[in-house]
Design an enzyme around this catalytic site. Sequence first.
Site, short mmCIF file in Angstrom:
data_model
loop_
_atom_site.label_atom_id
_atom_site.label_comp_id
_atom_site.label_asym_id
_atom_site.label_seq_id
_atom_site.Cartn_x
_atom_site.Cartn_y
_atom_site.Cartn_z
N GLU A 1 31.45 -101.15 -79.83
CA GLU A 1 31.38 -100.32 -78.63
C GLU A 1 31.25 -101.23 -77.41
O GLU A 1 30.58 -102.27 -77.46
CB GLU A 1 30.16 -99.40 -78.73
CG GLU A 1 30.02 -98.43 -77.56
CD GLU A 1 28.76 -97.59 -77.63
OE1 GLU A 1 28.79 -96.45 -77.14
OE2 GLU A 1 27.75 -98.08 -78.17
N LYS B 1 33.52 -89.99 -77.91
CA LYS B 1 32.15 -89.89 -78.39
C LYS B 1 31.50 -88.56 -78.00
O LYS B 1 31.48 -88.19 -76.82
CB LYS B 1 31.34 -91.06 -77.80
CG LYS B 1 29.93 -91.21 -78.31
CD LYS B 1 29.27 -92.41 -77.64
CE LYS B 1 27.86 -92.68 -78.16
NZ LYS B 1 27.24 -93.81 -77.42
N CYS C 1 28.36 -95.51 -82.30
CA CYS C 1 26.97 -95.85 -82.01
C CYS C 1 25.96 -94.73 -82.26
O CYS C 1 25.58 -94.47 -83.40
CB CYS C 1 26.87 -96.39 -80.59
SG CYS C 1 25.35 -97.33 -80.26
#
Length: 270
Positions: free
Chosen positions: A43, A114, A157
């Site tokens: 990321e 995300k 993440c």
Amino acid sequence: MKSYLAAAIQMTSVPDLQKNLAQAEELIDLAVRQGAELVGLPENFSFMGEEKDKLAQGNEIAQATETFLHQMAQRFQVTILGGGFPIPVDSNGKVYNTALLIAANGQELARYQKVHLFDVNVPDGNTYQESSTVMAGQELPSVYASPDLGKIGLSICYDVRFPELYRHLSNQGADILFVPAAFTAFTGKDHWQVLLQSRAIENTCYVIAPAQTGTNYDRRQTHGHAMIIDPWGVILADAGEKPGVAIAEIKPTRLEQVRRQMPSLQHRVF
């Protein structure tokens, strides 16, 4: 699906787009020279800096990063995951934190924005408000079924704390779960490894987790320990705390063995 080598790249990205892309290229080259056919970048690999700077340079970062990923995949003839970078949203001045999976021929295979944003007051005194500049994705990630590399699911993440997202990928038949991250140093020391192992074990999947490490800017410190974990939860490779590459073999026979010995996916009731 065949047996092959995968690589989880570990970087210390900074607020300098070109410097980061140069570092990424060196590490992709290192992974490929060791035989990797599937390579994951962490990321924020192309830019990691203040939120205002990310927004100000959003279009430049997005365009340069997408071009870079296509070029690297074609140049090195490998499948590459760009594990998260900003792509501006036209309507509101924010960006999507976007992961792209690119084939060796340069074709885009999968795109994921995300969905879980990191709005957390970390006990070390740092406060993170990802939603101040990032728009949450509206769709859960899909699984890309590669004849050679297996069924690949994407995440980014903070997603790793939400097991239902990975069950969603598992329900689509995922063999490999990508978890590219820029995990904070404070939370990473207690949670990173155990969360990754949990996602691997409960879904009987390989987990490939590229990572940020070290001091990226100001007080922003990341945990490192890019990892590849097998479906039993065994850590096959760990990049430690310095920039580098974690490489391990992905084996369909191991997937079959673990799923036969622990058929939990067959026993699901919801």
